[in-house]
Design a protein around this motif. Structure first.
Motif, short mmCIF file in Angstrom:
data_model
loop_
_atom_site.label_atom_id
_atom_site.label_comp_id
_atom_site.label_asym_id
_atom_site.label_seq_id
_atom_site.Cartn_x
_atom_site.Cartn_y
_atom_site.Cartn_z
N THR A 148 37.36 -0.66 -13.11
CA THR A 148 36.18 -0.29 -14.08
C THR A 148 36.74 1.16 -14.44
N LEU A 198 32.41 6.48 -17.14
CA LEU A 198 32.15 7.23 -18.14
C LEU A 198 31.51 8.60 -17.60
N LEU A 226 29.70 12.22 -18.25
CA LEU A 226 28.97 12.79 -19.36
C LEU A 226 28.63 14.08 -19.07
N GLN A 275 35.86 13.67 -13.53
CA GLN A 275 36.76 12.18 -13.77
C GLN A 275 37.93 12.33 -12.91
N GLY A 298 38.25 7.84 -14.49
CA GLY A 298 37.48 8.75 -15.06
C GLY A 298 37.70 9.12 -16.45
N VAL A 299 36.65 8.79 -17.34
CA VAL A 299 36.89 8.93 -19.01
C VAL A 299 35.81 9.85 -19.30
N TYR A 300 36.04 10.61 -20.05
CA TYR A 300 34.82 11.58 -20.54
C TYR A 300 34.28 11.01 -21.62
N GLY A 301 32.81 10.71 -21.69
CA GLY A 301 32.04 9.84 -22.51
C GLY A 301 30.92 10.52 -23.47
N GLY A 302 31.12 11.74 -23.44
CA GLY A 302 30.50 12.46 -24.32
C GLY A 302 29.43 13.43 -23.56
N VAL A 315 33.35 -1.85 -16.95
CA VAL A 315 33.59 -1.29 -18.33
C VAL A 315 34.93 -0.85 -18.38
N ARG A 316 35.76 -0.94 -19.30
CA ARG A 316 37.06 -0.40 -19.67
C ARG A 316 36.72 0.21 -21.12
N VAL A 317 37.44 1.41 -21.32
CA VAL A 317 37.34 1.92 -22.59
C VAL A 317 38.85 1.68 -23.06
N THR A 318 39.01 0.97 -24.40
CA THR A 318 40.28 0.86 -24.94
C THR A 318 40.96 1.82 -25.67
N VAL A 344 42.68 4.54 -24.64
CA VAL A 344 42.44 5.62 -24.21
C VAL A 344 43.37 5.66 -22.64
#
Lengths: 223, 223
Positions: free
Chosen positions: B159, B162, B164, B175, B186-190, B218-221, B223
């Motif tokens: 996973t 995200l 924030l 992250q 870790g993905v920056y999500g806003g 969840v995976r962000v694609t 990126v």
């Protein structure tokens, strides 16, 4: 619900001249589905339909939103949030007895980017369900990059589509519809009452796109 | 922010005796980070800390939430939503000047499953930011399966997390913290104002888990 049953249906894309609607219409047409594009101005819809026909080799028609809704078995709503409630109120009759797929993201924008708007009914999808009491409302296609859908060089769009609804036959059908776009997978994402956060997540993906210079999407893992 | 700077910090996990907190503490300890578990009852925290030490071979301590907060450089809030505002109000002094990572999902449950609760401040994370005016608040770890985190047979958790926040150094650090868990990215999500939908998305993942018999993430694609 099988692909063959999708082949017997006509899909209207209302707001089909905007980037998201045009991209979805293009992909559905390319998959061999019967597609009619709707717009406020029929002539604009006809022009985009001709462009998609030219690009995909599939025959796509264009009409006013009302005519497109009338002609279709399944109607996708891809209009700007500002006109959402008015349009659905006007087309309530034409949409009765049909599956209506709401794809609208209620977002605001300022210098910091996008943010989710509060919606009295909870979400755009729930607003549609409140207005369209004679239709079966499903939420889907909120987070798919319009840029990728419209790019003829993108053969596969790397994202899942979360499909929200309270009617199993309808959500199954919309999952199968999502599956017709190469790379895309339709995943059941919960009931209508959980549509808001999926719509609003588009604001986060816009933040991701800005930070990482990406056209991001979402995959659900372990499914 | 490098891994070596994480190695110089102490991380408190308040509510660390619950499934999510325990799972995160276990993974951070296994990654070699200095971890202190906080709970309302210090003795309960000490017991979970001893269990994690036994399981991971890392030395983990336990304390009251207040003592754990005081001892740490970075404090994760993993308490039930019901006690969120009260706890933060009580610990405002101990949390001042620190990065506080809010991991709380304001959810309700009924026979149809989970649903997002409306939060006056917008989200749990924003509520934390309103209360903790002297802290740097980040939202993260909302959607990670506690079952996977706690399963000793799961070597890699599939996973993204995200992250924030409005403070770049703090979101970068969190992250990197997420990256210490094998499989997790870790993905920056806003910004904080877009935290609600990430918290609420946990309700959708609970629906997914029920439908597909999964431990979804969840995976962000792209990126």
């Amino acid at each position: 619900m099988t692909d063959s049953s999708l082949a017997e249906m006509t899909f209207a894309v209302l707001g089909g001249t905007g980037p998201q609607g045009r991209g979805l219409a293009r992909r559905f047409a390319a998959a061999g589905l019967s597609v009619v594009i709707g717009s406020r101005v029929a002539k604009n819809a006809e022009q985009v339909a001709a462009e998609i026909s030219e690009a995909t080799g599939a025959e796509v028609s264009g009409a006013s939103n009302a005519q497109a809704a009338k002609a279709a078995d399944v109607v996708l709503i891809v209009v700007p949030w500002e006109g959402h409630a008015d349009l659905l109120g006007q087309l309530k009759g034409q949409l009765g007895g049909k599956v209506v797929v709401d794809c609208v993201n209620p977002l605001g924008f300022d210098r910091h980017g996008a943010f989710a708007l509060r919606v009295e009914e909870g979400s755009a999808t729930e607003q549609a369900a409140v207005i369209l009491t004679e239709s079966t409302v499903v939420g889907a296609f909120h987070n798919v990059s319009a840029a990728l859908l419209n790019d003829p060089d993108v053969n596969s769009v790397d994202t899942d589509v979360l499909v929200l609804g309270d009617d199993r036959a309808a959500t199954d059908m919309v999952q199968a519809l999502a599956d017709t776009v190469p790379g895309v997978r339709g995943v059941y994402g919960g009931r209508l009452r959980n549509a808001h956060q999926v719509e609003a997540l588009t604001a986060n993906l816009i933040s991701v796109n800005r930070r990482y210079k990406a056209h991001s999407g979402v995959r659900v893992t372990d499914v």
